[in-house]
Design an enzyme around this catalytic site. Sequence first.
Site, PDB file in Angstrom:
ATOM      1  N   ASP A   1       0.867  -1.176   0.000  1.00 18.47           N
ATOM      2  CA  ASP A   1       0.000   0.000   0.000  1.00 18.47           C
ATOM      3  C   ASP A   1       0.904   1.227   0.000  1.00 18.47           C
ATOM      4  O   ASP A   1       1.350   1.685   1.038  1.00 18.47           O
ATOM      5  CB  ASP A   1      -0.872  -0.035   1.264  1.00 18.47           C
TER       6      ASP A   1
ATOM      7  N   ASP B   1     -17.393   4.254  -0.167  1.00 22.69           N
ATOM      8  CA  ASP B   1     -16.098   3.937   0.429  1.00 22.69           C
ATOM      9  C   ASP B   1     -16.289   3.642   1.931  1.00 22.69           C
ATOM     10  O   ASP B   1     -17.418   3.529   2.421  1.00 22.69           O
ATOM     11  CB  ASP B   1     -15.140   5.110   0.169  1.00 22.69           C
TER      12      ASP B   1
ATOM     13  N   ASP C   1     -10.509  -3.400  -0.971  1.00 23.93           N
ATOM     14  CA  ASP C   1      -9.369  -2.488  -0.949  1.00 23.93           C
ATOM     15  C   ASP C   1      -8.403  -2.984   0.135  1.00 23.93           C
ATOM     16  O   ASP C   1      -8.741  -3.894   0.900  1.00 23.93           O
ATOM     17  CB  ASP C   1      -9.884  -1.083  -0.636  1.00 23.93           C
TER      18      ASP C   1
ATOM     19  N   ARG D   1      -7.660  -4.190  -5.207  1.00 26.81           N
ATOM     20  CA  ARG D   1      -6.457  -3.377  -5.409  1.00 26.81           C
ATOM     21  C   ARG D   1      -5.215  -4.267  -5.504  1.00 26.81           C
ATOM     22  O   ARG D   1      -4.338  -4.025  -6.305  1.00 26.81           O
ATOM     23  CB  ARG D   1      -6.299  -2.354  -4.287  1.00 26.81           C
TER      24      ARG D   1
ATOM     25  N   ASP E   1      -4.124   4.319  -5.677  1.00 30.89           N
ATOM     26  CA  ASP E   1      -4.283   5.722  -5.308  1.00 30.89           C
ATOM     27  C   ASP E   1      -3.368   6.629  -6.121  1.00 30.89           C
ATOM     28  O   ASP E   1      -2.311   7.047  -5.670  1.00 30.89           O
ATOM     29  CB  ASP E   1      -4.026   5.882  -3.807  1.00 30.89           C
TER      30      ASP E   1
ATOM     31  N   HIS F   1     -13.125   8.583  -9.228  1.00 28.94           N
ATOM     32  CA  HIS F   1     -12.948   8.428  -7.785  1.00 28.94           C
ATOM     33  C   HIS F   1     -12.155   9.626  -7.272  1.00 28.94           C
ATOM     34  O   HIS F   1     -11.407  10.239  -8.023  1.00 28.94           O
ATOM     35  CB  HIS F   1     -12.223   7.110  -7.496  1.00 28.94           C
TER      36      HIS F   1
END
Lengths: 505, 910
Positions: free
Chosen positions: B260, B406, B519, B578, B594, B652
Amino acid sequence: MQHNVNWLQALLVLSLSVTLGWTVEVQRPRGVPLTKRQFYDEAKPFTCLDGSRTIPFDRVNDDYCDCKDGSDEPGTAACPNGSFHCTNAGYRPTFIPSSRINDGICDCCDGTDEYNSGASCQNTCKELGRKEREALQKLAEITKEGFLLKQQLIEEAKKGQQEKQSRLSELQDSRKGHEDKVEALRTVKETAEQPEKEAKERHLKAWEEHKAALRLEKEKAKMAEVFLELDDNADGFVDVSELQTHQELDPDGDGTLTDTEAQGLLGGAHKVDSTEFMNMWSNMKEKYVSEVCPPTPSSDLDKDPDSVYPEDDLDEDAAGEDDEDDDDDDDRDDDDDKVISPLQVLEKLSVCERERWCLLCNAALLPFSFRALEKEISFDFGPSSEFAYLYSQCYELTTNEYIYRLCPFNRVSQKPKYGGSETSLGSWGSWSGPEDNKYSVMKYEHGMGCWQGPNRSTTVKLTCGKETAVVSTSEPSRCEYLMEFTTPAVCLEPPNIDTQVHDEF
Amino acid sequence: MVSQSMGALSLGWFALCLGVAVAVDRGNFKTCEQSAFCKRQRAMKAGQSPYRALLDTLELSDSRVTLQLINDNNKVHLLLELYRLQGNMTRVKINELKPLKPRFEVPDVLIADPPTEPLSVVSRDENGVVLSLGDEARRLIVSAQPFRLDIVEGPQVLLSLNSRGLLAFEHLRPRKDTSTFGKAWDRIKCIFSSEDDNQPGLWEETFKSHTDSKPNGPTSISLDFSLPGVEHVYGIPEHADNLKLKSTDGGDPYRLYNLDVFQYELYNPMALYGAVPVLLSHNAQRTMGIFWFNAAETWVDISSNTAGKTVFGKMLDYVQGASETPQTDIRWISESGIIDVFIMLGPKPADVFTQYASLTGTQSFPPLSALAYHQCRWNYNDQEDVRAVNQGFDEHDIPCDFIWLDIEHTDGKRYFTWDPSKFPKPLEMLQDLTDKRRKMVAIVDPHIKVDSGYKIHSELRSKNLYVKNKDGADYEGWCWPGNAGYPDFIRPDTRAWWASMFAYDQYEGSTENLYTWNDMNEPSVFNGPEVTMHKDAVHGAWEHRDLHNLYGFYVQMATAEGLIQRSEGKERPFVLTRAFFAGSQRYGAVWTGDNAAEWDHLKISIPMCLNLNLVGISFCGADVGGFFKSPSTELLVRWYQAGAYQPFFRAHAHMDTPRREPWLFGPENTALIREAILQRYALLPYWYQLFYHAYLTGQPIMRPLWVEYPGDASTFAMDDQYLLGRDLLVHPVTEEGARGITAYLPGQGEVWYDVHTFQKHNGAQNLYIPVTISSIPVFQHGGSIIPKKLRIRRSSSCMENDPYTFIVALSPQRTAEGELYIDDGHTFSYRTEKKFIHRRLTFANNTLTSRSDFSTPSWIERVVILGAQKPNKVTLRMSSLDFEFDTAMSVLTLRKPGMNVGADWSILLQ
């Protein structure tokens, strides 16, 4: 094949409008409004409404788009830019985009848009019409009452405006009075200084004499301070209401300093000037408690006086106390938190310095009063000053987590319900409604900054209501707040209710 | 005490966020130098391989050849297995002959045991063995000393293994200080001559404040591959880099370790959210693939002599002769597991895709609506907000199929729940969307709040399904909900339980138009090393180290299974993930994580998705508009235009950014965005058909130009334009203030048509096209037929029964072909009951024809009806048929109806 049959049916439909007991039948192609009926004559070829092309009439509503403007398919979804007319008898007729014909979703309340999709649409027009009429009626009542309130607000604003104007000129007139007062103070001071000077000149003086003189000087200086302190509105007079902010002076000890008692302390007068006050001082000096916090050692004495009086706060102060009968203690407390009182500074000064400061005080305070008034007068309170009543007011709304506070023409803030510090959501920016309705939206900007984001700001939408209140808050985007605020000041003159709902025949 | 440490953790995370406000904090992530095994492996010198093949151990069976290897430095024996797989593939496995305990082999990724074909020994001597890989003189040559493998076709070497001698296999060994083997071990030399067991990082490793206990010590593996004649290699996503992989000489290798990464940087080899260890090589003659089947942390070094380096040497000379041939060398390094490599020999790009699909499966066939437009934001605040956005699309006449929620929609980040004050009536909200034939996606992340009052947590705990820490307790880490546990998705029982949580009666407030987004499934652990799980966390018999890159794959697998089960196997699932691994294409869509509202991020979305498409994951997209920061209006419009032509099309935005629903930028920009979305909807039939093909055949949807024009070297490094399927060429505008673009139209003697103006252009040219803000340069290939639906409605479901428009773009030979695929759009009945229409469309000799995919000349000779009554007349298409009637037996025989069995017909008895 099944489709073709349906399109044929679609070509000419019987439009039944049942309203108030009348039945009217009008034949026209599906989706065509009455007003355009004459262009769709089945006996003639059809010319696209933009004139671009003429086609046989059987190509109207044949579920193929022939006209660039979409006018040949008013009742099908064939044209990307077409529109379909819902008669909606009992409610408002409306146009919907062609793409919503037979898409399985009931868009027209009469259900006419779904004639071949399998969707079963109830006719809800009557119900909607009834509800709308009720809502409109309610709205009309609110508008009516709100509009009356608005008229009063306008009247009051006018009066207030006049008062402020006259006070402004009054202040100008009393500039002379202030100068006199400065003179008087100078006399007081010089008298007080005299013994000191003599002592200095002569180098020797009897101790008792010297002390008495100093005591006298201190007494007078103290008195001058108190006068300034009491004279909340800086008009050069101490009056009954100003005195009443000091309940400790209550002669009979019942906890209330009545008008009569206060007047008694002022020697029977309603208000006294500084010279007269000197005579009254001995009546109250034992009990008087200064409004300022006990002085603390300060190293800021040579600070520029301008930095000691933040302009905005003093403006607020003056604005909050512009009337003789206004004794808003809350405002005073607020201000004391923020502003170092001039008197606090004075305490630490030598006689000589005090002299200079007193003059500065007077010189400074006078323009503040002017400026506050001028600023208030300069605000755009709407075409008829109907929003003037919101000035210096604050309105709160408590939600699950926060208490929101809107002080119109000043600021918006948010405070956690269960403790925590207040966050500024913006200061008064401008009216920012659309051009034709500028006074429907207020914008507050430059609130506290957001991490990695903009400064907080708030948009306040004003709607007509009898009450003046914040009715909702939200944060549609991070750090951009939206408030809904009702006030009579935006209520429009009620229109004739009878013309609200049309039925098409 | 607990709350205190929790507070400290949260503070730490906040500080971390603050620290990296501008861009990725590289300091949070390891370089090769900071990763002990990578550093160790990379320090090895080429050309000094200690491995020797023991040819006399060779065993040949029907399906494989086995052979032992020995490391002459430490005398450890390895077992080499060679397989010839159906479809022109070779599998090479190397494991310890006798490991102290089993080493991890990746489960569940291959769709089946790859079917083998017999290998045969062509010749052998003391230097090596030559094995036959079937016809065409394709051979696998095993050289004994030093050990190496070469795959040759005729005189040409296609690929060599260990040609640089960088094979390294750190065998399992007892810990020196804790075992009776200690003394013995003292005498055993390490495989690396320069090292001994005291080298730091073998039995413990510390990065920042995190210590990895490494109970198994060093376990890494490495192997090098040489690709003679190759200058272009692709794949190994996910990296924010160009399509063509770069030489890693002098820099870090490409890293594959699902992480991440907060505000990732572009154009570098750092690891991102997902990992697919598949590399493709391409030149004008041949396309090949290498699938390095390992789920541990992996680094990939790439070097090339044409990039100015000459790191390989004389070792190839005996087959190669010339030393001027371009060559690319690849080296894979993984922290644990075994060496298991699939070599896909092509030769055409389409063959490689087919070969890889035969191993890991094809793209799942999504519900049609998932190919339409998705509107997302972190977060839509409450039900009222969702209602207003839903209505906004209608008010502005913009189609939209999905609105997304979300993490804030949950009750305190407890997934499968709803915030009681913001979303008190989810069923009502979902019904509102159903009323407009729209759908919703709600997020379900794998980190589970440790809260005894939370059903999901208490069941996981009581069923003992959490990942464990090294000491055997439930592993806990910090994520959105605070302290969280992580279900052990590697276990089938965990996945089955997780899937059951999506049942309508378990997931309260869910309905059939609610789908799922996974996610943070790298997994993200805010207070873990490199923001992920500790490598010494335990999944049953295995360490997290062994299977880290698989975690996200399993999360999506279990979620997709849950969505299928809740409909009793009827409905196709839609799950966005993701994190991903090889095979993730079977479970749904991925996005590039992201990103940021910057022009370079818009540009990079193309190569990032192209590389994913090359390795099987077709359903790819990037956050339209950019997740972090706020796009300029121009960037937003350009991103909608580009996103409309990428497989997964979702806007998004981060919660700290201003709102950006399509209608918030003035009527002109609303119109521009609407137009981009309308183009997407018009092409949905084509998109759907591309997905059907991807599902059937494994061919990618977004294709680099070289996939269709493999001989055209000018396309090999191109990544600012691409093909959708075979027939649409897209060159999005990705430059600020662009006045024009130069598109390359491939194909000598071919033509392309501008899809907006229908202007015809010749192939094999660079075409300059002036552009305005409304331009989306797209071209249709001459010779193709593309089905569209031009009646755009508010969602794809509303367009279900709408008529089609065929765009027939003629080739210079005045021919064209295409197809049409239609099914119900959302169930599995296309598969289970073969309920679909698949027509082949052709235009030739001035005739446009639609026919079924399969045709036969067979016709119907007679029909015999038993138990019939005698008709007066029998007609087929208005003409009478002769018949006989047997009154005694009531048998009616129709004589020679004569129509083709593939035709539609009906016969009427009167």
